[in-house]
Design an enzyme around this catalytic site. Structure first.
Site, PDB file in Angstrom:
ATOM      1  N   GLU A  84       0.906  -1.170   0.091  1.00 49.89           N
ATOM      2  CA  GLU A  84      -0.022   0.003   0.191  1.00 49.89           C
ATOM      3  C   GLU A  84       0.827   1.328  -0.017  1.00 49.89           C
ATOM      4  O   GLU A  84       0.544   2.286  -0.670  1.00 49.89           O
ATOM      5  CB  GLU A  84      -0.886  -0.019   1.248  1.00 49.89           C
TER       6      GLU A  84
ATOM      7  N   ASP B 273      -4.542  -9.915  -8.276  1.00 55.86           N
ATOM      8  CA  ASP B 273      -4.516  -8.994  -9.451  1.00 55.86           C
ATOM      9  C   ASP B 273      -3.426  -8.079  -9.771  1.00 55.86           C
ATOM     10  O   ASP B 273      -3.145  -8.385 -11.212  1.00 55.86           O
ATOM     11  CB  ASP B 273      -5.939  -7.982  -8.887  1.00 55.86           C
TER      12      ASP B 273
ATOM     13  N   GLU C   1     -18.602  -6.032  -3.098  1.00 61.48           N
ATOM     14  CA  GLU C   1     -17.237  -6.600  -3.091  1.00 61.48           C
ATOM     15  C   GLU C   1     -17.027  -7.908  -3.446  1.00 61.48           C
ATOM     16  O   GLU C   1     -16.151  -8.282  -3.966  1.00 61.48           O
ATOM     17  CB  GLU C   1     -16.948  -6.248  -1.536  1.00 61.48           C
TER      18      GLU C   1
ATOM     19  N   GLU D  67     -12.109  -0.018 -10.147  1.00 58.81           N
ATOM     20  CA  GLU D  67     -11.513  -0.787 -11.237  1.00 58.81           C
ATOM     21  C   GLU D  67     -12.560  -1.061 -12.887  1.00 58.81           C
ATOM     22  O   GLU D  67     -11.918  -0.956 -13.581  1.00 58.81           O
ATOM     23  CB  GLU D  67     -11.476  -2.296 -10.792  1.00 58.81           C
TER      24      GLU D  67
ATOM     25  N   THR E 220      -0.778   0.752 -10.860  1.00 55.53           N
ATOM     26  CA  THR E 220      -1.979   0.189 -10.195  1.00 55.53           C
ATOM     27  C   THR E 220      -2.802   0.962  -9.320  1.00 55.53           C
ATOM     28  O   THR E 220      -3.844   0.749  -9.211  1.00 55.53           O
ATOM     29  CB  THR E 220      -1.472  -1.270  -9.495  1.00 55.53           C
TER      30      THR E 220
HETATM   31  C1  DMJ Z   1      -6.122   0.418  -5.395  1.00 52.91           C
HETATM   32  O1  DMJ Z   1      -5.447   0.723  -4.344  1.00 52.91           O
HETATM   33  C2  DMJ Z   1      -5.317  -0.250  -6.419  1.00 52.91           C
HETATM   34  O2  DMJ Z   1      -6.022  -0.250  -7.574  1.00 52.91           O
HETATM   35  C3  DMJ Z   1      -5.109  -1.658  -6.087  1.00 52.91           C
HETATM   36  O3  DMJ Z   1      -4.236  -2.243  -7.212  1.00 52.91           O
HETATM   37  C4  DMJ Z   1      -6.104  -2.611  -5.872  1.00 52.91           C
HETATM   38  N1  DMJ Z   1      -7.219  -1.815  -5.017  1.00 52.91           N
HETATM   39  C5  DMJ Z   1      -7.241  -0.550  -4.845  1.00 52.91           C
HETATM   40  C6  DMJ Z   1      -8.492   0.137  -5.460  1.00 52.91           C
HETATM   41  O4  DMJ Z   1      -9.620  -0.893  -5.448  1.00 52.91           O
END
Ligand code: DMJ
Length: 520
Positions: free
Chosen positions: A89, A234, A338, A357, A443
């Protein structure tokens, strides 16, 4: 939407990490309950939302606020904090944002307007370096080279640290760490991130080629054998491809192609073609990584990023199909639960924390097809966000997608991703779409220009064989040369102005979309 969320964060929450949009206050780490990982993994007492939002300000062309925000970050944010955060994170939300903003500031072309900072002395790059050094202990004392999931920014890996980590958390650090290494000319960061990817990759099932979702970093045993596209995996796939795009290392592309092949062979169910033949529409399921057998009948909302990734590799037809499936769920609830049980056709887990997403995939599909259907989807998403999540001081997490009750939390990715992708979807003339330099998104939605400077790894001259180093070997690397910034610059010609409606729409996409909409 962005301005409302951002202004309220600045008015009611800054310098804390997040905005509580209902009670109009701020929120930092939960010091009273260190086991509250939902909060403490993300909030490090470093003004997270401001940092995460920097490049959105630039993309929206708001130079005065961008300059103000950068100066605030430089003058007030410190990583010398007694905060135990998740390495992943902190990397994607903070490190990635600092690097993205640094490159915007130092870009000689300034495509977003004047985003330069007077007397800028690479402070954001220094801050990124400082943060990354504080994250490095996660990569020490691990027998496999796979990092610990959490570190304390002051004291390193906590003594009671968990030896288990998820694949995405440990294996999607390479874009940010590699960028930092290449900007600094110091291989350390790329080397540890790459070692983690390779260690995970070597643990894949020899039969299916799939990886599980949780692994023990000391033994290399899979604790979670579930393989899928969503939580825990993911961004691992995403970063194999994006690392290749950014750095041009062929081994990353080879891993991605092999992973994509396994995904198609074992996770994809339903008929072969999207709009032809017998059987159910295609769906990606969760399976046991070793046997390939179905493990459950739910899919999580994080999976909705996958059509966007498929766009990047050119599998647009499958992307259209899969995206339509997630959009159908969005249409039913005005949000993505979710977890959604595709067998029961009902949510299994009911909250929606303003995730990006589906918008991200919608944006990328629009760029690929220029089909106005995706503008319609974006408008629909935007309207439901307004209707169901807007509260007094911002946008709130939906606690329950059916009764629409709310939680007092606005995650930082709402400003850094959800709003950014929505804005870009409609902003045809944005420099991101028109510049000769091609952009990629991390991401966490941070924009980075793809240019040849990032494909140069200056240390290769000195250490031609990085592969010879054993996992777990010392992290000590030669000292970095003096901080030297390589400005991003591109001599590419400007891309001709593409007019949305004057382009012939690709008929095959049109047909598919029409049919999918009919299905919805
Ligand atoms: C974000 O922090 C990023 O996109 C991560 O890769 C996955 N989850 C969250 C958003 O849903």
């Amino acid at each position: 939407m962005f301005v409302f969320g951002y202004d309220n964060y600045m008015a009611h929450a800054f310098p804390q990490d997040e905005l509580n949009p209902i009670d109009c206050g701020g929120r930092g780490p939960d010091r009273g309950d260190p086991s509250n990982l939902n909060i403490n993994d993300v909030l490090g007492n470093y003004s997270l939302t401001l940092v995460d939002a920097l490049d959105t300000l630039a993309i929206m062309g708001n130079s005065s606020e961008f300059q103000k925000a950068v100066k605030l970050v430089i003058n007030t944010v410190s990583f010398d904090k007694d905060s135990t955060v998740q390495v992943f994170e902190a990397t994607i939300r903070v490190l990635g944002s600092l690097l993205s903003a640094h490159r915007i500031i130092t870009d000689s072309k300034q495509p977003f307007g004047d985003m330069t900072i007077k007397d800028y002395d690479n402070e954001l790059l220094h801050m990124a370096h400082d943060l990354a050094v504080r994250l490095l202990p996660a990569f020490e004392n691990t027998k496999t080279g796979i990092p610990y999931p959490r570190v304390n920014l002051k004291t390193g890996v906590p003594p009671d640290s968990n030896n288990e980590t998820c694949t995405a958390g440990a294996g999607s650090l390479l874009v940010e760490f590699g960028m930092l290494s290449r900007l600094l000319g110091d291989s350390t960061f790329e080397w540890v991130a790459r070692r983690a990817v390779k260690a995970l990759w070597s643990l894949r099932s020899s039969g299916t080629g799939l990886l599980g979702n949780v692994v023990n970093i000391q033994t290399g045993h899979w604790v979670g054998k579930q393989s899928g596209l969503g939580a825990g995996l993911d961004s691992f796939y995403e970063y194999l491809l994006k690392s290749y795009i950014l750095f041009g290392e062929k081994e990353d592309l080879d891993m991605f192609n092999a992973a994509y092949h396994s995904i198609q062979s074992y996770l994809r169910r339903g008929r072969e073609a999207c709009n032809e033949g017998e059987g159910d529409p295609p769906l990606y399921v969760n399976v046991d990584m070793f046997s390939g057998r179905l493990m459950n009948t739910w899919m999580d909302s994080l999976q909705a990023f996958f059509p966007g990734l498929q766009v990047l590799i050119g599998d647009v037809e499958d992307a259209i199909c899969l995206h339509a499936f997630y959009y159908a769920i969005w249409k039913r609830y005005g949000a993505l639960p979710e977890r959604y049980n595709w067998q029961l056709q009902a949510p299994d887990v009911f909250f929606y924390p303003l995730r990006p997403e589906l918008v991200e995939s919608t944006y990328l599909l629009y760029q690929a097809t220029k089909n106005p259907f995706y503008l319609h989807v974006g408008m629909d998403i935007l309207q439901s966000l307004e209707k169901y999540t807007k509260v007094k001081c911002g946008y709130a997490t939906l606690h329950h997608v059916i009764d629409k009750s709310k939680e007092d939390r606005m995650e930082s990715f709402f400003l850094s991703e959800t709003c950014k992708y929505l804005y870009l979807l409609f902003d045809e003339e944005n420099p991101v779409h028109k510049s000769g330099t091609r952009y990629m998104f991390t991401t966490e939605g941070h924009v980075v220009s793809v240019d040849r400077h990032l494909r140069e790894a200056p240390w290769k001259e000195f250490f031609p064989d990085e592969r010879g180093r054993a996992a777990g070997s010392s992290l000590r690397r030669p000292a970095a040369p003096d901080l030297k910034v390589i400005n991003s610059s591109s001599n590419c010609n400007r891309v001709p102005d593409e007019r949305r409606y004057s382009l012939p729409l690709k008929s095959v996409y049109m047909r598919q979309i029409d049919q999918m909409v009919g299905l919805i």
